[in-house]
Every structure is written in structure tokens, then in C-alpha cells.
Design a protein around this motif. Sequence first.
Motif, short mmCIF file in Angstrom:
data_model
loop_
_atom_site.label_atom_id
_atom_site.label_comp_id
_atom_site.label_asym_id
_atom_site.label_seq_id
_atom_site.Cartn_x
_atom_site.Cartn_y
_atom_site.Cartn_z
N VAL A 192 0.87 -1.17 0.00
CA VAL A 192 0.00 0.00 0.00
C VAL A 192 0.91 1.23 0.00
CG1 VAL A 192 -1.80 1.27 1.22
CG2 VAL A 192 -1.76 -1.23 1.32
N HIS A 193 0.88 1.97 -1.08
CA HIS A 193 1.74 3.15 -1.22
C HIS A 193 1.00 4.36 -0.65
CE1 HIS A 193 4.37 5.87 -3.91
NE2 HIS A 193 5.02 5.55 -2.82
N THR A 194 1.13 4.57 0.66
CA THR A 194 0.40 5.64 1.33
C THR A 194 0.79 7.02 0.80
OG1 THR A 194 2.01 5.65 3.14
CG2 THR A 194 0.01 4.34 3.44
N HIS A 195 2.04 7.17 0.39
CA HIS A 195 2.48 8.47 -0.14
C HIS A 195 1.69 8.82 -1.40
CE1 HIS A 195 5.06 11.38 -2.23
NE2 HIS A 195 5.31 11.81 -1.01
N ALA A 196 1.51 7.86 -2.29
CA ALA A 196 0.76 8.10 -3.53
C ALA A 196 -0.70 8.43 -3.22
CB ALA A 196 0.86 6.90 -4.45
N ILE A 197 -1.27 7.80 -2.21
CA ILE A 197 -2.66 8.06 -1.84
C ILE A 197 -2.80 9.46 -1.25
CG2 ILE A 197 -4.53 7.41 -0.27
CD1 ILE A 197 -3.44 4.49 -0.50
N GLN A 198 -1.94 9.79 -0.29
CA GLN A 198 -2.07 11.05 0.43
C GLN A 198 -1.58 12.26 -0.36
OE1 GLN A 198 -1.62 8.98 4.74
NE2 GLN A 198 -0.72 10.95 4.52
N MET A 199 -0.82 12.06 -1.42
CA MET A 199 -0.34 13.19 -2.22
C MET A 199 -1.03 13.24 -3.58
SD MET A 199 1.62 14.58 -0.07
CE MET A 199 2.59 15.79 -0.93
N ASN A 200 -2.14 12.53 -3.73
CA ASN A 200 -2.86 12.46 -4.98
C ASN A 200 -3.75 13.69 -5.15
OD1 ASN A 200 -4.63 11.86 -7.10
ND2 ASN A 200 -4.62 9.68 -6.62
N PRO A 201 -3.53 14.49 -6.23
CA PRO A 201 -4.35 15.69 -6.44
C PRO A 201 -5.84 15.39 -6.65
CG PRO A 201 -2.61 15.54 -8.10
CD PRO A 201 -2.50 14.34 -7.22
N LYS A 202 -6.17 14.14 -6.97
CA LYS A 202 -7.58 13.76 -7.10
C LYS A 202 -8.29 13.89 -5.74
CE LYS A 202 -10.38 9.65 -7.92
NZ LYS A 202 -10.32 8.21 -8.13
N HIS A 203 -7.57 13.58 -4.67
CA HIS A 203 -8.15 13.65 -3.32
C HIS A 203 -7.81 14.95 -2.60
CE1 HIS A 203 -9.02 9.45 -3.86
NE2 HIS A 203 -7.75 9.16 -3.97
N TRP A 204 -6.64 15.53 -2.92
CA TRP A 204 -6.14 16.71 -2.22
C TRP A 204 -5.73 17.77 -3.22
CZ3 TRP A 204 -7.08 16.19 2.73
CH2 TRP A 204 -7.10 14.92 3.29
N PRO A 205 -6.52 18.82 -3.41
CA PRO A 205 -6.09 19.91 -4.30
C PRO A 205 -4.77 20.49 -3.80
CG PRO A 205 -8.40 20.17 -3.68
CD PRO A 205 -7.83 19.06 -2.84
N GLU A 206 -3.83 20.66 -4.70
CA GLU A 206 -2.50 21.18 -4.37
C GLU A 206 -1.90 20.44 -3.16
OE1 GLU A 206 -2.01 25.63 -5.16
OE2 GLU A 206 -4.11 25.46 -4.52
N PRO A 207 -1.64 19.15 -3.28
CA PRO A 207 -1.18 18.36 -2.13
C PRO A 207 0.15 18.82 -1.55
CG PRO A 207 -0.98 17.10 -4.15
CD PRO A 207 -1.72 18.35 -4.49
N GLU A 208 1.00 19.48 -2.34
CA GLU A 208 2.29 19.95 -1.84
C GLU A 208 2.16 21.25 -1.04
OE1 GLU A 208 5.40 18.61 -2.13
OE2 GLU A 208 4.70 16.84 -3.18
N LYS A 209 1.01 21.92 -1.13
CA LYS A 209 0.82 23.20 -0.45
C LYS A 209 0.45 22.97 1.01
CE LYS A 209 -2.10 27.31 -0.60
NZ LYS A 209 -3.31 27.88 -1.16
N PHE A 210 1.09 23.75 1.89
CA PHE A 210 0.75 23.69 3.31
C PHE A 210 -0.56 24.44 3.51
CE2 PHE A 210 0.97 25.48 7.64
CZ PHE A 210 1.00 24.30 8.34
N ASP A 211 -1.63 23.72 3.81
CA ASP A 211 -2.95 24.32 3.95
C ASP A 211 -3.72 23.62 5.06
OD1 ASP A 211 -5.40 25.54 3.67
OD2 ASP A 211 -5.90 24.54 1.78
N PRO A 212 -3.46 24.01 6.32
CA PRO A 212 -4.16 23.36 7.43
C PRO A 212 -5.68 23.52 7.37
CG PRO A 212 -2.41 24.80 8.24
CD PRO A 212 -2.52 25.01 6.77
N ASP A 213 -6.16 24.57 6.67
CA ASP A 213 -7.60 24.79 6.59
C ASP A 213 -8.32 23.67 5.85
OD1 ASP A 213 -7.44 27.13 8.01
OD2 ASP A 213 -7.27 28.40 6.23
N ILE A 246 -4.17 8.63 5.86
CA ILE A 246 -3.89 7.47 6.70
C ILE A 246 -2.50 7.56 7.33
CG2 ILE A 246 -5.48 5.75 5.75
CD1 ILE A 246 -3.44 5.02 3.67
N PRO A 247 -2.27 8.61 8.15
CA PRO A 247 -0.93 8.79 8.71
C PRO A 247 -0.53 7.70 9.70
CG PRO A 247 -2.45 10.32 9.73
CD PRO A 247 -3.20 9.64 8.61
N PHE A 248 -1.48 7.00 10.28
CA PHE A 248 -1.17 5.94 11.23
C PHE A 248 -1.59 4.57 10.73
CE2 PHE A 248 -1.53 9.81 13.71
CZ PHE A 248 -0.36 9.76 14.46
N GLY A 249 -1.78 4.43 9.43
CA GLY A 249 -2.27 3.17 8.88
C GLY A 249 -3.76 3.07 9.12
#
Length: 129
Positions: free
Chosen positions: A30-51, A64-67
Amino acid sequence: MPVIPSVFRMASKDDIVAGMKWKAGQTFFVHTHAIQMNPKHWPEPEKFDPDRFMKNSIEKNTLIPFGGGVRMCPGRHLAETGLKVLMVLVFRNFDVSLVNPDAPLHKIYSLANHCEKLQVYIKPREFNT
């Protein structure tokens, strides 16, 4: 950015996931990095946006930071509590700001991802007593 970029799991029984057949005992990645940095799920995934986390629109299994599931990190609650306490203590006593908010993060992708360099200004808060 997930701390651990990938995890391995083993199918406990024959199953079909995402149209693929998995046999009991088969190991998968399970490539969690590919899931969590996917622009399909997260607009501008590289941008720091706590909002982005203030909205109730986080899709299931895209953060899924803790699995997840029965093999989820057993230290999850301890880590989250410790982080909150640290943040409260730091931000209660100091003003913290980025030296250059537009500078790119210097990230290291390895067994455990981390930011190698992040320059900040830290100034003690002045309290009127």
C-alpha cells in the motif's frame, strides 16, 4: 505528507479489491504516499494548507498517517496527544513564523519521510501582567 511512505499487508482470505483477485496469504503493498499526495483527493497536495482539514470533506482512506484497520499504529493516540501538548506549549509562549513562506520544503523521502530544512523565526511572547 505521510511519515511512513508505504506499508505491506497480507490478505487474510481470498478477496477482490479494486477489481483484482487476492488469494489468502498473498502480500500486497500500500503506497500511502501516492494516496495522500494524490491531487484527485487533495487539491494542491504539496501546499501547506491546514484549513483543508477544517472541512468535513475528507474522503475515507485518503488520509492514513497511522495506517488503518486492525493493524493501525498502537501509539496513535499517544502521538496525537503529545503533538497537541507540544503545540500548545510552544505557541502559548512563542510567536513562530516562517522565514520565507514561499520557499519549497526540503523533504527527504526514505523509510521515514521528514523535512530536512525548515527555517523559522521564534520570538518569545511578551505578556502584560
